[in-house]
Design a protein around this motif. Structure first.
Motif, PDB file in Angstrom:
ATOM      1  N   UNK A 346       0.830  -1.211   0.000  1.00  0.00           N
ATOM      2  CA  UNK A 346       0.000   0.000   0.000  1.00  0.00           C
ATOM      3  C   UNK A 346       0.862   1.257   0.000  1.00  0.00           C
ATOM      4  N   UNK A 347       2.109   1.119   0.436  1.00  0.00           N
ATOM      5  CA  UNK A 347       3.018   2.260   0.516  1.00  0.00           C
ATOM      6  C   UNK A 347       3.926   2.364  -0.705  1.00  0.00           C
ATOM      7  N   UNK A 348       3.665   1.580  -1.736  1.00  0.00           N
ATOM      8  CA  UNK A 348       4.521   1.595  -2.926  1.00  0.00           C
ATOM      9  C   UNK A 348       4.562   2.972  -3.571  1.00  0.00           C
ATOM     10  N   UNK A 349       3.448   3.688  -3.544  1.00  0.00           N
ATOM     11  CA  UNK A 349       3.403   5.025  -4.163  1.00  0.00           C
ATOM     12  C   UNK A 349       4.306   6.021  -3.444  1.00  0.00           C
ATOM     13  N   UNK A 350       4.678   5.700  -2.172  1.00  0.00           N
ATOM     14  CA  UNK A 350       5.607   6.543  -1.428  1.00  0.00           C
ATOM     15  C   UNK A 350       7.044   6.035  -1.537  1.00  0.00           C
ATOM     16  N   UNK A 351       7.235   4.960  -2.301  1.00  0.00           N
ATOM     17  CA  UNK A 351       8.593   4.470  -2.540  1.00  0.00           C
ATOM     18  C   UNK A 351       8.957   3.205  -1.804  1.00  0.00           C
ATOM     19  N   UNK A 352       7.992   2.538  -1.144  1.00  0.00           N
ATOM     20  CA  UNK A 352       8.287   1.304  -0.417  1.00  0.00           C
ATOM     21  C   UNK A 352       8.386   0.135  -1.384  1.00  0.00           C
ATOM     22  N   UNK A 353       9.450  -0.668  -1.243  1.00  0.00           N
ATOM     23  CA  UNK A 353       9.674  -1.844  -2.085  1.00  0.00           C
ATOM     24  C   UNK A 353       9.830  -3.055  -1.170  1.00  0.00           C
ATOM     25  N   UNK A 354       8.819  -3.914  -1.152  1.00  0.00           N
ATOM     26  CA  UNK A 354       8.778  -5.040  -0.217  1.00  0.00           C
ATOM     27  C   UNK A 354       9.927  -6.016  -0.457  1.00  0.00           C
ATOM     28  N   UNK A 355      10.583  -6.418   0.631  1.00  0.00           N
ATOM     29  CA  UNK A 355      11.562  -7.501   0.621  1.00  0.00           C
ATOM     30  C   UNK A 355      10.840  -8.727   1.181  1.00  0.00           C
ATOM     31  N   UNK A 356      10.395  -9.626   0.308  1.00  0.00           N
ATOM     32  CA  UNK A 356       9.553 -10.741   0.736  1.00  0.00           C
ATOM     33  C   UNK A 356      10.266 -11.649   1.721  1.00  0.00           C
ATOM     34  N   UNK A 357      11.544 -11.884   1.520  1.00  0.00           N
ATOM     35  CA  UNK A 357      12.299 -12.755   2.418  1.00  0.00           C
ATOM     36  C   UNK A 357      12.437 -12.118   3.803  1.00  0.00           C
ATOM     37  N   UNK A 358      12.794 -10.841   3.836  1.00  0.00           N
ATOM     38  CA  UNK A 358      12.936 -10.145   5.116  1.00  0.00           C
ATOM     39  C   UNK A 358      11.610 -10.092   5.846  1.00  0.00           C
ATOM     40  N   UNK A 359      10.529  -9.908   5.115  1.00  0.00           N
ATOM     41  CA  UNK A 359       9.210  -9.870   5.736  1.00  0.00           C
ATOM     42  C   UNK A 359       8.867 -11.215   6.369  1.00  0.00           C
ATOM     43  N   UNK A 360       9.139 -12.304   5.653  1.00  0.00           N
ATOM     44  CA  UNK A 360       8.879 -13.640   6.214  1.00  0.00           C
ATOM     45  C   UNK A 360       9.689 -13.870   7.486  1.00  0.00           C
ATOM     46  N   UNK A 361      10.919 -13.310   7.520  1.00  0.00           N
ATOM     47  CA  UNK A 361      11.802 -13.516   8.675  1.00  0.00           C
ATOM     48  C   UNK A 361      11.531 -12.532   9.815  1.00  0.00           C
ATOM     49  N   UNK A 362      10.615 -11.598   9.605  1.00  0.00           N
ATOM     50  CA  UNK A 362      10.257 -10.673  10.680  1.00  0.00           C
ATOM     51  C   UNK A 362      11.091  -9.416  10.771  1.00  0.00           C
ATOM     52  N   UNK A 363      11.808  -9.080   9.701  1.00  0.00           N
ATOM     53  CA  UNK A 363      12.526  -7.811   9.667  1.00  0.00           C
ATOM     54  C   UNK A 363      13.836  -7.823  10.441  1.00  0.00           C
ATOM     55  N   UNK A 365      13.941  -4.675   8.990  1.00  0.00           N
ATOM     56  CA  UNK A 365      13.568  -3.982   7.758  1.00  0.00           C
ATOM     57  C   UNK A 365      12.721  -4.922   6.906  1.00  0.00           C
ATOM     58  N   UNK A 366      11.591  -4.383   6.417  1.00  0.00           N
ATOM     59  CA  UNK A 366      10.680  -5.151   5.574  1.00  0.00           C
ATOM     60  C   UNK A 366      10.830  -4.783   4.112  1.00  0.00           C
ATOM     61  N   UNK A 367      11.668  -3.800   3.834  1.00  0.00           N
ATOM     62  CA  UNK A 367      11.858  -3.299   2.477  1.00  0.00           C
ATOM     63  C   UNK A 367      13.287  -3.560   2.013  1.00  0.00           C
ATOM     64  N   UNK A 368      13.471  -3.519   0.690  1.00  0.00           N
ATOM     65  CA  UNK A 368      14.788  -3.778   0.112  1.00  0.00           C
ATOM     66  C   UNK A 368      15.724  -2.605   0.372  1.00  0.00           C
ATOM     67  N   UNK A 369      17.005  -2.850   0.148  1.00  0.00           N
ATOM     68  CA  UNK A 369      17.999  -1.783   0.339  1.00  0.00           C
ATOM     69  C   UNK A 369      17.824  -0.672  -0.689  1.00  0.00           C
TER      70      UNK A 369
END
Length: 405
Positions: A346-363, A365-369
């Protein structure tokens, strides 16, 4: 010399939490944690020894009646405190109190006058305030003479500019305290300090924190202070919650009472106990239940929740004049990766890029570098804030004067 301990109480409608803290150079350290859940039905006590790293669970049975459930739970808790008294000397009890109104802007020593004034705020937080205040008398009787300190969820938001606190109502009502107070302040306090300690590059910037528990709200932070929040005079406003409605056209309330014949009491019960995710889905107020369901009503409730979160992210970004980071916290934020993924998207329009692996692991950081907007998952700890505020108050002139009296 015996350790000087602070005991924290966080009392809700279905659970009672209690923590025992000692002071260290790095701040309060929790040594024991007690949690009674299942109220007002089957009570289960979980006890954690944070020093030994052990956990036990005890079934306490069914309360004598629904009305006696919370006093009985507290009696069990006080009995456990008596059993671990060898840990040190209790120097204060620190209580989470949801609503402090216009008068209580900081932690305070509780006396009879303060308690009486806080009880007048119960209609503004009927699901929380009575439970928050109930332990105070019982603890007072069991441990006479030990200071009891109230810490207020509303206090954190008093840094907001006045235009963010007022409603479009007649001025006399505003001056009489009808304001946007905001809640979950102890959680936001913890996250602000966590950012300052561990993420100093973000702490001084524009941050949106989403408190995603059974109660849900968001807060816009600038330099660690609240600039705007989604909740208002009561904990009904803002985002849809487990069983609470969230933002609602006030005309709906008028229509239900004036045109459809509902009593004010019926409407209050509907908005506080039968709305939100439960109301939209007709199935459950628990996000995990809805995500696991294949019913279209469950999917609609989840879509509605994510949509409302997206709208409120945008609103708070506007209040901040931009956003440099987002933090997800609370039970849903900490434990439901599928929901986190949808919120980051939902935050992609503000520049958020989901890191699916990091999200599964609980952060964290939930976004890519490469993400222009960092999104983090940080567990919150309201009890630690209760302990820190209590130690600070005891060390102040007010606390020292009280202890000498």
């Amino acid at each position: 010399m015996a350790e000087k301990l602070v005991v924290t109480f966080n009392a809700g409608s279905s659970s009672l939490r209690c923590g025992i803290f000692r002071q260290s150079e790095a701040g309060p350290v929790q040594v024991r944690n007690f949690h009674i859940r299942g109220l007002p039905d089957e009570m289960v006590l979980t006890e954690k020894d944070l020093v030994a790293g052990t956990q036990t669970e005890t079934e306490l049975g069914t309360p004598t009646s629904a009305d006696s459930a919370h006093p009985e739970a507290l009696a069990h808790m006080l009995a456990r405190l008596d059993e671990v008294s060898g840990l040190g000397t209790i120097v204060a009890f620190s209580h989470r109190i949801v609503h402090g109104g216009a008068d209580y802007l900081a932690p305070i020593l509780i006396d009879d006058d303060v308690l009486a004034q806080l009880k007048t705020l119960e209609p503004l937080a009927p699901s929380h305030q009575p439970h928050n205040l109930r332990p105070i008398r019982q603890v007072q009787e069991h441990y006479p003479g030990i200071p009891q300190i109230g810490c207020f969820d509303t206090a954190f938001h008093r840094t907001q500019p006045r235009h963010a606190q007022i409603f479009g109502l007649p001025r006399a009502l505003t001056e009489d305290g009808i304001l946007r107070y905001g809640f979950h302040g102890l959680s936001y306090d913890y996250i602000a300090h966590k950012l300052e300690r561990s993420y100093p590059d973000l702490a001084a910037k524009r941050i949106i924190v989403a408190q995603l528990g059974r109660g849900v709200s968001m807060c816009a932070l600038k330099n660690g202070q609240s600039i705007a929040t989604t909740m208002g005079l009561t904990a009904l406003d803002g985002l849809p919650m487990g069983v609470r409605c969230g933002a609602l056209d006030p005309g709906v309330v008028l229509h239900l009472i004036m045109d459809r014949g509902h009593s004010p009491e019926e409407v209050r019960d509907m908005l506080y106990e039968r709305s939100g995710l439960l109301g939209v889905s007709g199935i459950s107020g628990e996000m995990n239940d809805l995500l696991a369901s294949d019913r279209t009503e469950a999917a609609e409730a989840v879509d509605y929740f994510v949509y409302q979160c997206g709208r409120n992210f945008g609103s708070l970004a506007a209040a901040l004049g931009g956003v440099d980071g987002v933090v997800l916290t609370g039970g849903m934020g900490e434990h439901i990766p599928d929901l986190r993924a949808r919120l980051v998207n939902e935050l992609a329009w503000l520049g958020a890029d989901l890191d699916e692996s990091a999200n599964r692991d609980g952060g964290p950081y939930l976004t890519t570098s490469q993400s222009r907007l960092p999104v983090l998952m940080l567990p919150t700890d309201e009890e630690r804030v209760l302990a820190r505020r209590a130690y600070d108050l005891l060390a102040s002139d007010v606390g020292r004067d009280y202890m000498r009296a």
